[in-house]
Structure formats: structure tokens, C-alpha cells
Design a protein around this motif. Structure first.
Motif, PDB file in Angstrom:
ATOM      1  N   ASN A  67      -7.292   2.136 -10.580  1.00 34.61           N
ATOM      2  CA  ASN A  67      -7.531   2.162  -9.269  1.00 34.61           C
ATOM      3  C   ASN A  67      -7.090   1.080  -8.461  1.00 34.61           C
ATOM      4  O   ASN A  67      -7.118   0.963  -7.194  1.00 34.61           O
ATOM      5  N   SER A  68      -6.631   0.117  -9.145  1.00 34.35           N
ATOM      6  CA  SER A  68      -5.938  -0.997  -8.408  1.00 34.35           C
ATOM      7  C   SER A  68      -6.687  -1.681  -7.509  1.00 34.35           C
ATOM      8  O   SER A  68      -6.207  -2.219  -6.524  1.00 34.35           O
ATOM      9  N   LYS A  69      -8.060  -1.885  -7.840  1.00 28.85           N
ATOM     10  CA  LYS A  69      -8.852  -2.725  -6.963  1.00 28.85           C
ATOM     11  C   LYS A  69      -9.486  -3.985  -7.785  1.00 28.85           C
ATOM     12  O   LYS A  69      -9.880  -3.627  -8.807  1.00 28.85           O
ATOM     13  N   ASN A  96       0.945  -1.439  -0.034  1.00 25.53           N
ATOM     14  CA  ASN A  96       0.071  -0.168  -0.085  1.00 25.53           C
ATOM     15  C   ASN A  96       0.928   1.379  -0.043  1.00 25.53           C
ATOM     16  O   ASN A  96       1.762   1.368   0.762  1.00 25.53           O
ATOM     17  N   LYS A  97       0.420   2.112  -0.894  1.00 30.50           N
ATOM     18  CA  LYS A  97       0.954   3.503  -0.866  1.00 30.50           C
ATOM     19  C   LYS A  97       0.183   4.369  -1.218  1.00 30.50           C
ATOM     20  O   LYS A  97      -0.966   4.378  -1.387  1.00 30.50           O
ATOM     21  N   LYS A 142       0.405 -10.147  -2.731  1.00 33.02           N
ATOM     22  CA  LYS A 142       1.444 -10.018  -3.446  1.00 33.02           C
ATOM     23  C   LYS A 142       1.771  -8.566  -4.380  1.00 33.02           C
ATOM     24  O   LYS A 142       2.675  -8.171  -5.034  1.00 33.02           O
ATOM     25  N   GLY A 143       0.652  -8.016  -4.336  1.00 29.67           N
ATOM     26  CA  GLY A 143       0.740  -6.739  -5.197  1.00 29.67           C
ATOM     27  C   GLY A 143       0.167  -6.737  -6.575  1.00 29.67           C
ATOM     28  O   GLY A 143       0.613  -5.907  -7.467  1.00 29.67           O
ATOM     29  N   ALA A 194       1.130   2.107 -11.583  1.00 33.80           N
ATOM     30  CA  ALA A 194       1.686   0.776 -11.613  1.00 33.80           C
ATOM     31  C   ALA A 194       3.248   0.705 -10.760  1.00 33.80           C
ATOM     32  O   ALA A 194       3.988   1.593 -10.821  1.00 33.80           O
ATOM     33  N   GLN A 195       3.265  -0.167  -9.953  1.00 31.84           N
ATOM     34  CA  GLN A 195       4.564  -0.298  -9.251  1.00 31.84           C
ATOM     35  C   GLN A 195       5.726  -1.696  -9.787  1.00 31.84           C
ATOM     36  O   GLN A 195       6.803  -1.043  -9.630  1.00 31.84           O
TER      37      GLN A 195
END
Length: 274
Positions: free
Chosen positions: A92-94, A26-27, A78-79, A32-33
Motif C-alpha cells: 500500500n506504499s504507506k 502520487n499516482k 522523494k517517493g 513499485a515505481q
């Protein structure tokens, strides 16, 4: 006792909290990471999800519709939701997120947020959505009640009850009392509404039922039980007789049972392996 004083910035607060359960992924920024393409199958619909209450909503609808789709597991611990491929579908990464290769005009379209996905699919296939405009408004009321109230507030209760740091006793008491009361209030609301009804819209089964069921169901089944921490016992769920009757009725549908298990333990459709 001195009043609480926040640090100069929230960044200082993050630093003071140390490493928590989700701090590795979480950030306070979006995007994208990592770089990783999404898996894609041959079906017109590509579902990217996980067996959580939000993921289950869409899994149930897809199974009820009987449409062809591929289900891909997204491991949020794990992201996976922060990979470049997933972010290209849902910024929104959900989870869940959906790609319809045969969208409007025959072109691919990305659909995210569970209510958006469910309304899109129900309208496209003209199923589980009332034709009567008054009934449709009633259905929308309950769908957005779930999205704006039941899911987020019950989710906060679950966080403080199960996942918050064990040593933060006062914070946990505050969060559990605040969000536990809201969870009970919403259970009471739906229980009263269902007093003389088989389904949320009366005799008509709709996406309102599919949207609300998974979040209520985890209170009934205690799937998220941790040690002796029981949602059902703590919240006194057995008092909501109409709610329990409704859960039992909807639970018996074969498509619901399949939909509840979509993207479970790394397997898109577990029933196909039995």
C-alpha cells in the motif's frame, strides 16, 4: 451560478489541475515505481518510517516496549515509499511498515497499517494491551476510532488548512469547514471521555493512548504551523481541558519523547547522537 459539472473522466481532472505539491509521486495506481532495495540492520525488528503522526504511533510503542529494533527513514516527499523494496513489505506504499525477522514459527513476517503493527507487537510482548476481555474491547474501540476517524478526517483538515493550493479559496473554505468541524467533534468526544480518567482506559495506559496521542498532539503543539495558520488557535483547542491534561501527562513519559522523534530528519534514533 451554474452547478458544478465533472469532466468526462477523472483523468481529465488530473490533467486540468496541473502540477501540485505531490503530483510528482502520487499516482492512481499501486506498485513499485523505482527499483531499490531496503536497508536492513541486525535487530530482529526492522522499522521503515518517518516522523509523522502515523510513524510516531509505532515509534512510541517500540520505545515503551524496550525491544531491539532498527529504524530506517522513508522520505515520502522523494517517493521512497514507491521503491521496490518498500512495496515488497507494504504493497500500500504507506509508512510505517515493519519486518519482524522472528515472526510466527520463527519466520519473517511483514506488518503494515499502524493498528495492525501495534496490536501485533502488543500481543507478541503481552504489554500495553488489557488482559480483561471487556477492557480489551474498549481499547480496540478507541484504536479503530483513531484509524477510521480521527487520523483520516483530521488529516483532511490539515490538507485543506495548510497544503491545498492557495488560490482555491472556495474549495479551501469548504474543506476546512467540513473537516475542521469533524476534528473539533472528535476532540470534544475524547475530551468528554477523559473527564474522569488519567488515560483512555482509565488508570491503565495502553496502545489506545499511543495511537491517539500523535494526531491530537499536532493540534496542541502547532508543529505543522504555516505562517500565521495555527491549528491550536483556529480550532480553539484550549477549550478541551481534559484533552490537554491527558496530552501533558502522556508527553512526560521518557519513552514517548523518544518515540516521537523516531526517523526525524533522516536519523532513525536521534537521541543516540546527543
Amino acid at each position: 451560478m451554474a452547478a458544478w459539472q465533472p469532466p468526462p473522466t477523472i483523468t481529465k481532472l488530473y490533467e486540468s489541475m496541473g502540477q501540485q505539491k505531490w503530483s510528482a509521486v502520487n499516482k492512481p495506481t499501486s506498485g513499485a515505481q523505482t527499483t531499490k532495495a531496503l536497508e536492513e540492520g541486525p535487530a530482529p525488528l526492522q522499522l521503515y518510517s518517518l516522523r509523522t503522526p502515523n510513524g510516531q504511533k509505532v515509534g512510541i510503542l517500540l520505545e515503551e516496549l524496550g525491544v531491539e529494533y532498527d529504524a530506517h527513514c522513508v522520505d515520502i516527499s522523494k517517493g521512497d515509499q514507491f521503491t521496490s523494496g518498500f512495496v515488497s513489505v507494504n504493497p500500500n506504499s504507506k509508512i510505517p511498515a515493519l519486518v519482524d525477522k522472528d515472526g510466527p514459527g520463527g519466520k519473517p513476517i511483514n506488518v503494515w497499517e499502524t493498528a495492525s503493527i501495534m496490536l501485533y507487537l502488543a500481543e507478541k510482548h503481552n504489554k500495553f494491551i488489557p488482559s480483561d476481555p471487556v477492557k480489551k474491547v474498549e481499547m480496540m474501540n478507541w484504536v479503530f476510532w483513531q484509524m477510521g476517524g480521527q487520523g483520516p478526517l483530521q488529516g483532511q483538515f490539515g490538507h485543506f488548512f495548510i497544503y491545498a493550493p492557495e488560490d482555491k479559496h472556495e474549495a479551501r473554505d469548504y474543506g476546512v469547514a467540513r473537516y475542521g468541524m469533524e476534528t473539533q467533534r472528535m476532540c470534544h468526544l475524547l475530551d468528554c471521555h477523559l473527564a474522569d480518567k488519567d488515560y483512555i482506559l482509565g488508570e491503565e495506559y495502553s496502545i489506545a493512548d499511543m495511537c491517539c496521542l500523535p494526531w491530537i498532539r499536532i493540534l496542541v503543539t502547532d508543529e505543522y504551523k504555516s505562517g500565521d495558520k495555527s491549528f491550536r488557535r483556529f480550532l480553539e483547542i484550549d477549550q478541551y481541558k481534559n484533552l490537554l491534561r491527558w496530552v501533558d501527562r502522556v508527553d512526560q513519559r521518557p519513552a514517548v519523547q523518544r518515540g516521537l522523534s523516531v526517523c526525524e530528519k533522516g536519523v532513525g534514533k536521534p537521541w543516540l547522537q546527543k
